[in-house]
Design a protein around this motif. Structure first.
Motif, PDB file in Angstrom:
ATOM      1  N   GLN A  95      20.625 -38.725 -23.792  1.00  0.00           N
ATOM      2  CA  GLN A  95      21.905 -39.378 -23.535  1.00  0.00           C
ATOM      3  C   GLN A  95      23.080 -38.423 -23.756  1.00  0.00           C
ATOM      4  O   GLN A  95      24.146 -38.603 -23.165  1.00  0.00           O
ATOM      5  CB  GLN A  95      22.084 -40.616 -24.431  1.00  0.00           C
ATOM      6  N   CYS A  96      22.885 -37.420 -24.601  1.00  0.00           N
ATOM      7  CA  CYS A  96      23.979 -36.492 -24.924  1.00  0.00           C
ATOM      8  C   CYS A  96      23.675 -35.046 -24.547  1.00  0.00           C
ATOM      9  O   CYS A  96      24.589 -34.286 -24.218  1.00  0.00           O
ATOM     10  CB  CYS A  96      24.296 -36.551 -26.420  1.00  0.00           C
TER      11      CYS A  96
ATOM     12  N   VAL B 213      24.159 -33.549 -18.392  1.00  0.00           N
ATOM     13  CA  VAL B 213      24.764 -34.727 -19.002  1.00  0.00           C
ATOM     14  C   VAL B 213      26.250 -34.461 -19.188  1.00  0.00           C
ATOM     15  O   VAL B 213      26.647 -33.416 -19.735  1.00  0.00           O
ATOM     16  CB  VAL B 213      24.108 -35.037 -20.366  1.00  0.00           C
TER      17      VAL B 213
ATOM     18  N   TYR C 272      29.144 -35.584 -21.215  1.00  0.00           N
ATOM     19  CA  TYR C 272      29.364 -36.334 -22.448  1.00  0.00           C
ATOM     20  C   TYR C 272      30.798 -36.837 -22.499  1.00  0.00           C
ATOM     21  O   TYR C 272      31.743 -36.087 -22.272  1.00  0.00           O
ATOM     22  CB  TYR C 272      29.065 -35.429 -23.640  1.00  0.00           C
TER      23      TYR C 272
END
Length: 278
Positions: free
Chosen positions: A81-82, A138, A140
């Motif tokens: 996710q990060c 990703v 962020y």
């Protein structure tokens, strides 16, 4: 001025420079002895990484494919996710034991899609991933930019042990003696998290592994925090050098060839010079 005088001046100038250098060095050493540098909090509280033993360690080590698959699950469910993994392609997962249909499904179901630019409309869009794509970067939304994890075990001293220690180090607190000596560490700054294995002791990343059973392993392994940290550290060791086993194998082949060539050359030398008298 004759050549002898010129040489004398050169030597004199050289001696002056050497003398100044030695004088400065002497007083530097004296100063360090009289007033040694003060111990900093980073040196007093920072810990060296914990010991970590992986199947890939050592010159004969090989990757544990089951562990790498578990580590990929941790990356997928917790880290992705990060953190990006932009130097690895989905099709590389076949090296971990995944089949072509499994890799295709992983790529298609991945949360981040591949960005594509529509030249006619002049806008960006997305398309599903395919096995030949690399893991999408990703973007962020928080403060700072989390590092790409593709080469993290090569970019950090102690590699996998550092990753493992960092992930399991959030529960550790500075000792009472250290806090007394450095009271500023009695309270962690807002938005930061104390971790004695991080360079400056306070890290913006919150604990990613918060509880046992955070992920589910298909092989039945119990997903404790320590196990998940070890597995993802092993996985990131593979992403940093997926050809590790091949490189070692080629190295042994080359060493064997060189040894054989040396023996052959020595035998030829003995035969050729056997009847030559010195």
């Amino acid at each position: 001025m004759n050549s002898l005088a010129i040489k004398s001046v050169k030597y004199l100038v050289g001696l002056v420079f050497v003398g100044v250098f030695l004088w400065a060095l002497l007083w530097t050493v004296v100063g360090l002895i009289q007033e040694p540098p003060k111990e900093t909090a980073e040196h007093a509280i920072h810990k060296h990484p914990k010991e970590l033993s992986l199947a890939s360690d050592g010159p004969l080590g090989k990757f544990d494919r089951q562990q790498l698959q578990r580590g990929f699950v941790v990356y997928k469910e917790v880290c992705s996710q990060c953190h990006s993994l932009s130097l690895v392609s989905f099709r590389n997962l076949k090296d971990l034991g995944y089949t072509d249909p499994e890799v295709k499904k992983i790529a298609k179901d991945w949360a981040m899609k591949q960005p594509v630019f529509d030249e006619k409309g002049g806008t960006w869009g997305e398309r599903p991933n395919v096995p030949s794509d690399r893991f999408p970067k990703v973007y962020y939304a928080g403060t700072g930019t989390p590092p790409d994890l593709s080469l993290i075990t090569k970019a950090r001293h102690d590699g996998a042990a550092y990753v493992y220690s960092l992930l399991t180090g959030y529960d550790e607190k500075p000792s009472a003696e250290a806090v007394k000596k450095f009271p500023e560490f009695a309270k962690t700054p807002e938005g930061m998290h104390f971790n004695p294995y991080f360079a400056n002791l306070n890290i913006a990343m919150p604990p990613p592994l918060t509880q046992d059973g955070q992920v589910t392993y298909s092989d039945g392994t119990r997903a404790t925090k320590a196990q998940m940290a070890e597995d993802v550290a092993a996985f990131l060791t593979w992403t940093a050098e997926p050809t590790l086993e091949t490189r070692r194998m080629v190295g042994f082949v080359v060493l064997g060839f060189l040894l054989f060539a040396t023996i052959l050359a020595y035998g030829a030398y003995r035969v050729v010079w056997a009847n030559v008298k010195h």
